[in-house]
Design an enzyme around this catalytic site. Structure first.
Site, short mmCIF file in Angstrom:
data_model
loop_
_atom_site.label_atom_id
_atom_site.label_comp_id
_atom_site.label_asym_id
_atom_site.label_seq_id
_atom_site.Cartn_x
_atom_site.Cartn_y
_atom_site.Cartn_z
N LYS A 1 0.87 -1.19 0.00
CA LYS A 1 0.00 0.00 0.00
C LYS A 1 0.90 1.23 0.00
CE LYS A 1 -1.67 3.02 2.18
NZ LYS A 1 -1.44 4.43 1.80
N GLU B 1 9.56 1.67 10.81
CA GLU B 1 10.66 2.62 10.54
C GLU B 1 10.03 4.01 10.55
OE1 GLU B 1 13.69 1.92 10.50
OE2 GLU B 1 13.91 -0.16 9.89
N CYS C 1 14.35 10.19 6.05
CA CYS C 1 14.20 9.84 7.47
C CYS C 1 15.49 10.09 8.23
CB CYS C 1 13.76 8.40 7.60
SG CYS C 1 14.75 7.26 6.64
N GLU D 1 10.93 17.45 13.79
CA GLU D 1 11.43 16.96 12.50
C GLU D 1 10.90 17.87 11.39
OE1 GLU D 1 9.73 13.27 10.95
OE2 GLU D 1 11.65 12.77 10.05
P1 NAD Z 1 2.89 9.13 7.01
O1 NAD Z 1 3.02 8.46 8.33
O2 NAD Z 1 1.99 10.29 6.87
O3 NAD Z 1 2.38 8.07 5.90
C1 NAD Z 1 3.06 6.84 5.68
C2 NAD Z 1 2.10 5.84 5.07
O4 NAD Z 1 1.08 5.51 6.02
C3 NAD Z 1 1.36 6.32 3.83
O5 NAD Z 1 1.26 5.24 2.91
C4 NAD Z 1 0.00 6.69 4.37
O6 NAD Z 1 -1.01 6.63 3.40
C5 NAD Z 1 -0.20 5.60 5.40
N1 NAD Z 1 -1.18 5.88 6.47
C6 NAD Z 1 -1.73 7.06 6.83
N2 NAD Z 1 -2.55 6.89 7.91
C7 NAD Z 1 -2.51 5.58 8.21
C8 NAD Z 1 -3.11 4.77 9.23
N3 NAD Z 1 -3.92 5.30 10.14
N4 NAD Z 1 -2.83 3.47 9.27
C9 NAD Z 1 -1.99 2.92 8.37
N5 NAD Z 1 -1.38 3.62 7.39
C10 NAD Z 1 -1.64 4.93 7.31
O7 NAD Z 1 4.38 9.47 6.57
P2 NAD Z 1 4.86 10.28 5.29
O8 NAD Z 1 4.47 11.71 5.49
O9 NAD Z 1 4.44 9.57 4.05
O10 NAD Z 1 6.45 10.12 5.41
C11 NAD Z 1 7.23 10.99 6.17
C12 NAD Z 1 7.62 10.39 7.50
O11 NAD Z 1 8.16 9.10 7.31
C13 NAD Z 1 8.70 11.18 8.22
O12 NAD Z 1 8.40 11.25 9.61
C14 NAD Z 1 9.95 10.33 8.02
O13 NAD Z 1 10.95 10.53 8.99
C15 NAD Z 1 9.38 8.96 8.05
N6 NAD Z 1 10.26 8.01 7.36
C16 NAD Z 1 10.97 7.12 8.11
C17 NAD Z 1 11.86 6.25 7.49
C18 NAD Z 1 12.66 5.27 8.29
O14 NAD Z 1 13.24 4.37 7.71
N7 NAD Z 1 12.72 5.37 9.60
C19 NAD Z 1 12.01 6.29 6.11
C20 NAD Z 1 11.27 7.21 5.37
C21 NAD Z 1 10.39 8.07 6.01
#
Ligand code: NAD
Length: 468
Positions: free
Chosen positions: A170, A243, A277, A374
């Site tokens: 997804k 992550e 990230c 962040e």
């Molecule tokens: P996000 O948490 O908004 O979304 C991530 C995913 O979760 C998307 O596919 C979104 O549609 C889905 N989602 C949204 N609500 C959900 C729910 N209630 N249940 C399940 N899935 C849901 O994150 P983003 O804005 O896409 O990405 C940015 C964030 O990701 C930053 O905080 C970044 O640090 C983190 N990140 C971490 C890593 C790592 O390896 N630690 C890598 C990349 C990004």
């Protein structure tokens, strides 16, 4: 314009509803994302569950060879996928952009394909024999973010299938198209049902995280959403890899040559416009070298061309979405109001697209939002410090613990400080340099579990202990 469909059981599934996906460089439509219904999600999980027994029973060498073929087909379509990625994500084709991301996806896929998890003999004595077997879990749900959509999808999907699981992917609704196309390509070499993809809005991720047919969720995204995923997974005690967010600190020790580290500092912070990230998100610099480091960073950063990612000349592109751009603006304005000194950038234009200039801000400290939160965008706060002992405490004063770095010409001194940082990965004289054989994951609220290498692959298995 290409039409995108869900991929379920090896087949394209058209949906009644679709949503626009827009290019952050100019707002033009990049494509249409299929909107899956709850019934589509059920069908994808059912297809993955039906494919699981045969895939889990496939000889390991055969699964390994098929993962190799997945790498080959991604590589053969790398330019097509890179163009699509730039169109929806905004990152440039060149530099550390889409072509780089595709080469990373292929490299990680090949490296993961090569790993094996042989049976471990824990005891073999007249009293008995104990064997540790690794078994696949079942259906894995993968939920990915918008910053490195293709590469992160490979970090989830390839170890999952390598270990014998089947998958429902997804992707983020902001960048779904490149993942859909990649999964479509994977289905040219994998048996039907092993790899499925659903896209949509309105709770699809939550529904996947809570789905009774899913045995493990691998999630990359923000910490608040990661907590929701954990709660949703609790219903059936799913295995989890999370992550999550980070606020990585870098510490420049006294006696460091600013000219030698400026380029590394810049890319540690600004790779993918800071939307990474494990990017360097707060830089602590000893007072003896502070001004010289600021000058060297400004000199390097001022030369970086920012523009539409489709232009071969661009090295950084726009911020990916409006919400992220608004946060960056808000944090910069707040830092200015708190006395922050803008060394570069800080003033977005009014042109089309979500562009924000490369921004460096000094004269800030812990307690200012830009340092504490962040930012996930093209702005780096630079904090002057006097005592190494005291700055370690400031670096660790965060709920996050993803990465960190120490910069010094004295490697032993740097290692001593590095080992005291509360983070899952720590780099010396570089930041965020991940590689497929080095486990990567966060401590504290940056995550649960690790990815990459043998340790990462093990997370897609359960242990069965066999005692004879
Ligand atoms: P996000 O948490 O908004 O979304 C991530 C995913 O979760 C998307 O596919 C979104 O549609 C889905 N989602 C949204 N609500 C959900 C729910 N209630 N249940 C399940 N899935 C849901 O994150 P983003 O804005 O896409 O990405 C940015 C964030 O990701 C930053 O905080 C970044 O640090 C983190 N990140 C971490 C890593 C790592 O390896 N630690 C890598 C990349 C990004």
């Amino acid at each position: 314009m290409r039409s995108f469909a869900l991929i379920i059981d090896g087949k394209r599934v058209e949906t009644a509803q679709r949503a626009e996906v827009r290019n952050p460089a100019d707002g033009a439509i990049a494509g249409f994302m299929p909107l899956a219904t709850p019934a589509d999600l059920d069908a994808a999980v059912a297809a993955a569950a039906a494919a699981f027994p045969a895939w889990a029973a496939t000889p390991d060498a055969e699964r390994q060879a098929l993962c190799g073929k997945v790498a080959d087909i991604i590589e053969a379509h790398a330019e097509e996928l890179a163009q699509l990625l730039t169109l929806e994500q905004g990152k440039p084709l060149n530099g550390l952009g889409s072509r780089f991301e595709l080469s990373g996806a292929v490299a990680w896929t090949r490296a993961t394909a090569a790993i094996t998890l042989p049976v471990e003999i824990l005891q073999d004595t007249p009293e008995g024999r104990v064997e540790l077997h690794r078994k696949p879990i079942g259906v894995v749900g993968s939920i990915t973010p918008w910053n490195w959509p293709v590469m992160i999808a490979c970090w989830h999907l390839i170890p999952a299938i390598r270990a014998g699981n089947t998958v429902v992917s997804k992707p983020s609704s902001l960048t779904p198209l490149s993942t859909i196309r990649m999964v479509e390509l994977m289905n040219e070499v994998l048996p039907p049902g092993v790899m499925n993809v659903v896209t949509g809005e309105g709770g699809l991720g939550g529904a996947l995280a809570g789905h009774a047919g899913v045995g493990k969720v691998v999630f990359t995204g923000s910490t608040p959403v990661g907590k929701k995923v954990m709660a949703a997974a609790a219903g059936t005690l799913k295995r989890l890899t999370l992550e999550l967010g980070g606020n990585d600190a870098g510490i420049v020790l006294p006696g460091t040559d600013p000219a030698a580290i400026a380029e590394g500092l810049f890319w540690g912070a600004f790779i993918n416009n800071g939307q990474t990230c494990a990017a360097l998100k707060r830089l602590y610099v000893h007072e003896s070298v502070h001004d010289a480091v600021c000058e060297a960073l400004v000199a390097y950063a001022a030369k970086i061309p920012v523009g539409d990612g489709r232009l071969e000349s661009s090295v950084l592109g726009p911020v990916q979405n409006e919400k992220q751009l608004a946060l960056v603006r808000e944090l910069v304005e707040d830092a200015k109001a708190q006395g922050g000194k803008v060394l570069l950038g800080g003033d977005p234009g009014n042109g089309p697209g979500y562009f924000y200039p490369v921004t460096l801000i000094s004269n800030v400290d812990n307690g200012v939002r830009l340092v504490d939160e962040e930012q996930f965008g093209p702005v780096l706060p630079i904090i002057k410090y006097a005592s190494v002992e005291e700055v370690i405490g400031r670096a660790n004063a965060s709920p996050f613990g993803l990465g960190g770095s120490v910069w010094s010409s004295d490697i032993e001194a740097a290692k001593t400080v590095a080992k005291r940082l509360e983070c899952g990965s720590v780099w010396i004289n570089k930041h965020g340099a991940i590689q497929p054989n080095a486990p990567f994951g966060g401590v504290k609220q940056s995550g649960v579990g690790v990815e990459f290498g043998v340790e990462g692959l093990k997370e897609f298995t359960t242990i069965q202990t066999l005692l004879v």
